[in-house]
Design a protein around this motif. Structure first.
Motif, PDB file in Angstrom:
ATOM      1  N   GLY A  49      38.364  31.714  36.072  1.00  0.00           N
ATOM      2  CA  GLY A  49      39.733  31.621  35.585  1.00  0.00           C
ATOM      3  C   GLY A  49      40.491  32.931  35.634  1.00  0.00           C
TER       4      GLY A  49
ATOM      5  N   VAL B 264      28.904  28.254  38.340  1.00  0.00           N
ATOM      6  CA  VAL B 264      30.156  28.867  38.793  1.00  0.00           C
ATOM      7  C   VAL B 264      30.365  28.583  40.275  1.00  0.00           C
ATOM      8  CG1 VAL B 264      31.417  31.027  39.111  1.00  0.00           C
ATOM      9  CG2 VAL B 264      30.034  30.692  37.064  1.00  0.00           C
ATOM     10  N   LYS B 265      31.533  28.061  40.602  1.00  0.00           N
ATOM     11  CA  LYS B 265      31.899  27.780  41.985  1.00  0.00           C
ATOM     12  C   LYS B 265      33.044  28.680  42.468  1.00  0.00           C
ATOM     13  CE  LYS B 265      30.656  22.860  41.699  1.00  0.00           C
ATOM     14  NZ  LYS B 265      29.558  22.874  42.666  1.00  0.00           N
ATOM     15  N   LYS B 266      33.921  29.064  41.530  1.00  0.00           N
ATOM     16  CA  LYS B 266      35.083  29.870  41.899  1.00  0.00           C
ATOM     17  C   LYS B 266      35.157  31.113  41.015  1.00  0.00           C
ATOM     18  CE  LYS B 266      37.816  25.913  43.499  1.00  0.00           C
ATOM     19  NZ  LYS B 266      39.096  25.160  43.354  1.00  0.00           N
ATOM     20  N   LEU B 267      35.507  32.247  41.640  1.00  0.00           N
ATOM     21  CA  LEU B 267      35.608  33.502  40.906  1.00  0.00           C
ATOM     22  C   LEU B 267      36.993  33.722  40.309  1.00  0.00           C
ATOM     23  CD1 LEU B 267      33.581  35.918  43.228  1.00  0.00           C
ATOM     24  CD2 LEU B 267      32.798  34.570  41.260  1.00  0.00           C
ATOM     25  N   GLY B 268      37.911  32.800  40.534  1.00  0.00           N
ATOM     26  CA  GLY B 268      39.230  32.895  39.925  1.00  0.00           C
ATOM     27  C   GLY B 268      39.955  34.169  40.304  1.00  0.00           C
ATOM     28  N   LYS B 269      40.431  34.913  39.299  1.00  0.00           N
ATOM     29  CA  LYS B 269      41.205  36.129  39.527  1.00  0.00           C
ATOM     30  C   LYS B 269      40.345  37.391  39.557  1.00  0.00           C
ATOM     31  CE  LYS B 269      45.434  34.284  37.413  1.00  0.00           C
ATOM     32  NZ  LYS B 269      46.456  34.484  36.354  1.00  0.00           N
TER      33      LYS B 269
ATOM     34  N   LYS C 210      32.509  26.729  35.492  1.00  0.00           N
ATOM     35  CA  LYS C 210      32.648  26.483  36.930  1.00  0.00           C
ATOM     36  C   LYS C 210      33.632  27.434  37.591  1.00  0.00           C
ATOM     37  CE  LYS C 210      31.315  21.619  36.753  1.00  0.00           C
ATOM     38  NZ  LYS C 210      31.670  20.214  37.086  1.00  0.00           N
ATOM     39  N   SER C 211      34.543  27.986  36.810  1.00  0.00           N
ATOM     40  CA  SER C 211      35.516  28.946  37.340  1.00  0.00           C
ATOM     41  C   SER C 211      35.689  30.086  36.344  1.00  0.00           C
ATOM     42  CB  SER C 211      36.866  28.277  37.593  1.00  0.00           C
ATOM     43  OG  SER C 211      37.854  29.249  37.934  1.00  0.00           O
TER      44      SER C 211
ATOM     45  N   SER D  87      35.319  26.533  29.751  1.00  0.00           N
ATOM     46  CA  SER D  87      36.586  27.179  30.088  1.00  0.00           C
ATOM     47  C   SER D  87      36.617  28.583  29.498  1.00  0.00           C
ATOM     48  CB  SER D  87      37.769  26.371  29.553  1.00  0.00           C
ATOM     49  OG  SER D  87      38.987  27.087  29.731  1.00  0.00           O
TER      50      SER D  87
ATOM     51  N   ILE E 254      28.588  29.496  44.670  1.00  0.00           N
ATOM     52  CA  ILE E 254      29.781  30.232  45.114  1.00  0.00           C
ATOM     53  C   ILE E 254      29.794  30.318  46.637  1.00  0.00           C
ATOM     54  CG2 ILE E 254      30.974  32.467  45.046  1.00  0.00           C
ATOM     55  CD1 ILE E 254      29.593  32.844  42.264  1.00  0.00           C
TER      56      ILE E 254
END
Length: 266
Positions: A168, A184-189, A165-166, A146, A204
């Motif tokens: 955040g 990492v799957k999500k780039l968040g903000k 993974k994100s 995290s 991604i």
């Protein structure tokens, strides 16, 4: 050791409908007196003085030359971050865990790292209240899952073989971003990457809020299917004839450099 004072943490291109103007408001200058080993002000505002983890951490900072200061709320600002004995020789390496310090507990009180942050060999899993890393961030093989409150990375970011993974709350990476062989799957903000980025051999699929890439972008052998809000690639874009979900047509209006179609995985 050089210590940098980050005056503004803002790094965001000015984006209009059809144009992206790269405008960094990041102002960094050398200030050797910026961080001092400050036992007097530590914990004044939040009464951390009795916290055994923090007391041990302060002793380690002093012993191994990691400069620090505290802000008006008693939160810690570090000059840099790495394990106490910063060596690649595993027989000589000394970690915070070896010294009885819980890094997850310590990072509840760390707000900023002015320089580079090396999380290899760290037992940290949550970055807690850390908001800013002024230099490079190395998450390679780290146990971090995290990114907590982290919003800004002033240098390069390496995520290979990390457990993140994100991204955040991270909004900007000022240097390059390497997602190859990461989880990492999500780039968040995330909105801006100041230099090149590698998506190849990553999980991604959607670039989400990402708007600006300041260098080359490798999409060859990647899982990226959706460019999301991406408005500008300042360098070249690499795609491949095989195993690539992004086409030349997808990139022609946003890539300032060349669109290069690779025939092999090399």
């Amino acid at each position: 050791m050089k210590i940098y004072n980050i005056i503004s943490q803002s790094f965001k291109p000015q984006i209009t409908k059809n144009k992206v103007t790269h405008n960094s408001n990041l102002n960094i200058h050398y200030n050797p007196s910026n961080l001092k080993k400050d036992m007097v002000s530590f914990g004044k505002s939040k009464n951390y003085g009795q916290n055994s983890v923090l007391k041990k951490a302060i002793e380690v900072f002093n012993k191994y030359g990691i400069n620090y200061q505290t802000d008006e709320d008693g939160m810690i600002i570090l000059s840099e971050y790495h394990q106490p004995s910063h060596t690649y020789d595993l027989k000589k390496k000394v970690t915070f865990t070896d010294l009885g310090i819980d890094e997850n507990e310590m990072f509840k009180y760390v707000k900023e790292i002015k320089g580079d942050a090396d999380f290899r060999f760290s037992q940290l899993t949550n970055m807690g209240n850390l908001e800013c890393i002024g230099g490079n961030a190395d998450f390679t093989y780290s146990k971090i899952n995290s990114t907590g409150n982290l919003k800004y990375i002033g240098g390069n970011a390496d995520f290979e073989y990390s457990k993140i993974k994100s991204l955040g709350n991270i909004q900007s990476i000022n240097g390059y971003a390497n997602f190859e062989y990461s989880n990492v799957k999500k780039l968040g903000k995330l909105e801006t990457i100041g230099d090149w980025v590698r998506f190849r051999n990553s999980d991604i699929t959607n670039l989400g809020n990402l708007q600006y890439i300041g260098g080359n972008a490798w999409f060859d052998y990647s899982e990226v299917k959706n460019l999301g809000n991406l408005k500008s690639i300042e360098g070249n874009a690499y795609i491949s004839q095989q195993h690539c979900n992004i086409s030349k047509d997808n990139l022609k209006n946003i890539c300032k450099g060349k669109i290069i179609i690779k025939k092999s995985h090399l």
